[in-house]
Design an enzyme around this catalytic site. Structure first.
Site, PDB file in Angstrom:
ATOM      1  N   HIS A 111       0.867  -1.189   0.000  1.00 43.61           N
ATOM      2  CA  HIS A 111       0.000   0.000   0.000  1.00 43.61           C
ATOM      3  C   HIS A 111       0.902   1.237   0.000  1.00 43.61           C
ATOM      4  O   HIS A 111       1.885   1.283   0.748  1.00 43.61           O
ATOM      5  CB  HIS A 111      -0.898  -0.025   1.242  1.00 43.61           C
ATOM      6  CG  HIS A 111      -1.856   1.124   1.278  1.00 43.61           C
ATOM      7  ND1 HIS A 111      -3.031   1.129   0.550  1.00 43.61           N
ATOM      8  CD2 HIS A 111      -1.794   2.317   1.912  1.00 43.61           C
ATOM      9  CE1 HIS A 111      -3.653   2.279   0.749  1.00 43.61           C
ATOM     10  NE2 HIS A 111      -2.929   3.010   1.573  1.00 43.61           N
ATOM     11  N   GLU A 145     -10.362  -6.871   6.839  1.00 44.21           N
ATOM     12  CA  GLU A 145     -10.544  -5.414   6.815  1.00 44.21           C
ATOM     13  C   GLU A 145      -9.507  -4.799   5.879  1.00 44.21           C
ATOM     14  O   GLU A 145      -8.317  -5.124   5.945  1.00 44.21           O
ATOM     15  CB  GLU A 145     -10.382  -4.805   8.220  1.00 44.21           C
ATOM     16  CG  GLU A 145     -11.389  -5.281   9.235  1.00 44.21           C
ATOM     17  CD  GLU A 145     -11.140  -6.720   9.695  1.00 44.21           C
ATOM     18  OE1 GLU A 145      -9.963  -7.139   9.800  1.00 44.21           O
ATOM     19  OE2 GLU A 145     -12.136  -7.438   9.910  1.00 44.21           O
TER      20      GLU A 145
HETATM   21  C1  GRF Z   1       1.234   0.758  -6.151  1.00 46.48           C
HETATM   22  O1  GRF Z   1       1.383   2.106  -5.785  1.00 46.48           O
HETATM   23  C2  GRF Z   1       0.754  -0.056  -4.997  1.00 46.48           C
HETATM   24  O2  GRF Z   1       1.226   0.393  -3.755  1.00 46.48           O
HETATM   25  C3  GRF Z   1      -0.732   0.133  -5.061  1.00 46.48           C
HETATM   26  O3  GRF Z   1      -1.031   0.140  -6.438  1.00 46.48           O
HETATM   27  C4  GRF Z   1       0.105   0.576  -7.163  1.00 46.48           C
HETATM   28  C5  GRF Z   1       0.416  -0.490  -8.163  1.00 46.48           C
HETATM   29  O4  GRF Z   1       1.389  -0.071  -9.085  1.00 46.48           O
HETATM   30  N1  GRF Z   1      -1.407  -0.885  -4.299  1.00 46.48           N
HETATM   31  P1  GRF Z   1       2.027  -1.119 -10.076  1.00 46.48           P
HETATM   32  O5  GRF Z   1       0.898  -1.755 -10.873  1.00 46.48           O
HETATM   33  O6  GRF Z   1       2.780  -2.139  -9.279  1.00 46.48           O
HETATM   34  O7  GRF Z   1       2.933  -0.327 -10.977  1.00 46.48           O
END
Ligand code: GRF
Length: 194
Positions: A111, A145
């Site tokens: 995240h 969650e």
């Molecule tokens: C990343 O910023 C990740 O943290 C979030 O979605 C984005 C995915 O980017 N969950 P990518 O597809 O890996 O370039």
């Protein structure tokens, strides 16, 4: 050394997928990226998988009447492929609780904030609106969650004066590409010892 068979779940660009595939090329990396699942047929990450010779499958949520049926299809694909670890990387669907429970301890997510701060979507907008001096990214175990669950690893980046969503997200993304391979390594090593 037997490596932990890992699936990466994506919906988009796949830059974290690319970082994980790159890291897993090292002979002593404890996870093998054995499968990519996308819920979108046009996800850029599918080309990343193809270029690396990693098998991929599209399981489109739109083809299923319920969240549970969609997750059941994913679950079957993972079991058929002998997957032992699930790494979510920009997978934009919320799972049903049973799916997360079924993979408990074997399902992780990245995240783009310092959780528990700024969960949910439009994360960099939230960070800039809050006026904080620092952001970052978090790899965490998944629980039912959203964006909760035990934190495995975090990396910090500064929020700079004049930052935009584009400049901040690029800085965080660069940190993600280092953090995720390290964190996945830790988790795979732990599973390998079980
Ligand atoms: C990343 O910023 C990740 O943290 C979030 O979605 C984005 C995915 O980017 N969950 P990518 O597809 O890996 O370039």
């Amino acid at each position: 050394m037997s490596r932990v068979k890992t699936v990466v779940l994506i919906s988009g660009r796949g830059s974290n997928l690319a970082a994980l595939i790159e890291a897993a090329k090292a002979k002593d990396y404890p996870a093998e990226i054995a499968l990519v699942v996308s819920n979108k047929a046009d996800a850029g990450g599918l080309a990343v998988a193809r270029a690396a010779g990693v098998p991929s499958v599209v399981i489109a949520h739109k083809d299923f009447a319920t969240r549970e049926a969609f997750d059941a299809a994913i679950d079957s694909a993972l079991r058929e492929a002998g997957i032992a670890l699930v790494a979510e990387a920009g997978f934009m669907r919320i799972h049903s609780a049973w799916f997360v429970e079924r993979w408990k301890g074997r399902i992780v997510n990245i995240h783009p904030s310092l959780l528990p701060l700024f969960p949910g979507i439009r994360v960099h907008e939230q960070v800039l609106a809050a006026g904080v001096a620092e952001s970052g990214c978090t790899v965490h175990h998944m629980v039912p969650e959203l964006d909760s669950g035990p934190i495995i690893a975090q990396a910090r980046v500064p929020v700079l004066p004049g930052d935009t969503v584009a400049s901040l997200s690029a800085r965080v993304l660069a940190a993600e590409h280092k953090l995720y391979p390290e964190a996945l390594k830790q988790v795979a090593l732990g599973l390998g010892r079980e």
